[in-house]
Enzyme design. Structure first.
Site, mmCIF file in Angstrom:
data_model
loop_
_atom_site.group_PDB
_atom_site.id
_atom_site.type_symbol
_atom_site.label_atom_id
_atom_site.label_comp_id
_atom_site.label_asym_id
_atom_site.label_seq_id
_atom_site.Cartn_x
_atom_site.Cartn_y
_atom_site.Cartn_z
ATOM 1 N N LYS A 45 34.547 33.157 38.340
ATOM 2 C CA LYS A 45 35.804 32.433 38.583
ATOM 3 C C LYS A 45 35.503 31.041 39.106
ATOM 4 O O LYS A 45 36.085 30.050 38.641
ATOM 5 C CB LYS A 45 36.682 33.196 39.585
ATOM 6 C CG LYS A 45 37.347 34.407 38.965
ATOM 7 C CD LYS A 45 37.997 35.318 39.997
ATOM 8 C CE LYS A 45 38.511 36.576 39.304
ATOM 9 N NZ LYS A 45 38.916 37.636 40.210
ATOM 10 N N GLN A 95 39.793 38.856 46.281
ATOM 11 C CA GLN A 95 39.155 39.776 45.336
ATOM 12 C C GLN A 95 39.247 41.205 45.869
ATOM 13 O O GLN A 95 38.783 41.506 46.963
ATOM 14 C CB GLN A 95 37.677 39.360 45.153
ATOM 15 C CG GLN A 95 36.929 40.164 44.115
ATOM 16 C CD GLN A 95 37.409 39.880 42.697
ATOM 17 O OE1 GLN A 95 37.641 38.753 42.321
ATOM 18 N NE2 GLN A 95 37.562 40.938 41.912
ATOM 19 N N ASP A 143 47.534 35.596 41.320
ATOM 20 C CA ASP A 143 47.254 36.937 40.788
ATOM 21 C C ASP A 143 48.553 37.660 40.421
ATOM 22 O O ASP A 143 48.517 38.724 39.809
ATOM 23 C CB ASP A 143 46.517 37.754 41.863
ATOM 24 C CG ASP A 143 45.166 38.241 41.386
ATOM 25 O OD1 ASP A 143 44.836 38.001 40.213
ATOM 26 O OD2 ASP A 143 44.448 38.868 42.192
#
Ligand code: NAP
Length: 305
Positions: A54, A98, A121
């Protein structure tokens, strides 16, 4: 006739090119650089790889990447304080933690603490609620990537029968909402669904987001259907031999048995190289969208729904 292979890797590369062009415009025209903050707690090797990828792709499109690697014993209070700090930082347009996080941390509280405007997200209840009510919010990256691939291949999805196998908050539910938004007739199947192969056989669009290697086989697929395989499963591949430590080599497979499904379907995403590469590309796309919204600028077309 064999199914067309939907090349998510190529589509994601094209999308990243578009994102890089939008980032350049934001920098040159407005002096703004979109910024993505990623929080990693602990040392899970798979998560470390995801976070590294990422960060690399964020920099490659010209955005700022802020990585926060926290010790596995970080307290909930310290993590929440970091989220608060990032919420208040105008250089940060997207925040992602994460998952999974270590057991002593509460994922739901972390998601709830992220400002919905920076929830790239798409996991915040407000993001889910906006999607469910057909309003503008930030959409989970993997479902957004699946929708982009479907629109690109099929054009209009209106009136098509879609069956989504899997009802997670991360993939199945938001994707079902997106398909409904595009006027599909949507069925969400799960582990308690009766006669699952018969349900899947109705579908013009099949999405498998289950986490069970090669569960969906060709005899479940209606001839000509479009199959989107979200699953990423690592299985033993003794035919590839052994590693230096004597362990059996492995390979990645999806939730769909590719060969038998490809013999029947009209089009299908491979694993790897299908949905997987779309997820990070859509994370970058969401960060640009969030950046434009927070600065009151028009949103670039094609980066969100
Ligand atoms: P998840 O949270 O574990 O959800 C799995 C879903 O599948 C659940 O709704 C479960 O039903 C359903 N299910 C399990 N066994 C089933 C069965 N035998 N028949 C029908 N349904 C069944 O998983 P997820 O996070 O949605 O992820 C799904 C897969 O996608 C995984 O392989 C994951 O690695 C992959 N994934 C890929 C990406 C990407 O970037 N490509 C991103 C996210 C996830 P119940 O609700 O009834 O338990």
């Amino acid at each position: 006739m064999a199914a067309e292979r939907i090349d998510g890797k190529a589509f994601a590369a094209k999308l990243r090119g578009q994102i890089a062009a939008e980032v350049a415009k934001l920098k040159e025209g407005h002096g703004i650089t979109p910024g993505l903050a990623v929080i990693l707690v602990g040392e899970d090797p798979a998560s470390e790889v995801y976070v590294r990828n990422k960060g690399r792709q964020t920099l490659e499109v010209g955005m700022n990447s802020y990585e926060y690697k926290l010790d596995a014993d970080t307290s909930q209070a310290d993590l929440m304080a970091l989220v608060d700090k990032l919420n208040a930082d105008p250089a940060v347009h997207g925040i992602l933690c994460q998952f999974p996080v270590p057991d002593h941390l509460d994922e739901a509280r972390i998601i709830a603490a992220i400002s919905p405007e920076k929830d790239v997200d798409g996991l915040h209840v407000l993001s889910a609620g906006l999607l469910a009510t057909g309003q503008k919010g930030l959409v989970s990256c993997t479902p957004l990537g699946c929708l982009m691939l479907l629109r690109d291949y099929l054009g209009s999805l209106s009136g098509l029968e879609a069956v989504v196998v899997g009802r997670s908050n991360l993939v199945g539910k938001p994707l079902a909402q997106l398909l409904l938004g595009d006027n599909c007739t949507v069925t969400i199947a799960h582990s308690r669904t009766r006669d699952l192969p018969d349900v899947v056989r109705r579908a013009d669009i099949v999405v498998a987001a289950v986490g069970r290697p090669e569960m969906v086989t060709g005899d479940w697929i209606k001839p000509g259907a479009t199959v989107i395989d979200v699953g990423i499963n690592r299985i033993d591949a003794p035919e590839r031999g052994t590693n230096e430590d004597g362990s059996v080599k492995t390979r990645l497979v999806g939730d769909v048995e590719y060969d038998s499904a490809a013999a029947v379907a009209g089009a299908i995403t491979p694993v790897p190289g299908g949905v997987g590469p779309m997820t990070i590309a859509c994370l970058l796309a969401n960060t640009v969208t969030a950046c434009c919204r927070s600065n009151g600028l028009p949103e670039p077309k094609g980066l969100t729904v």
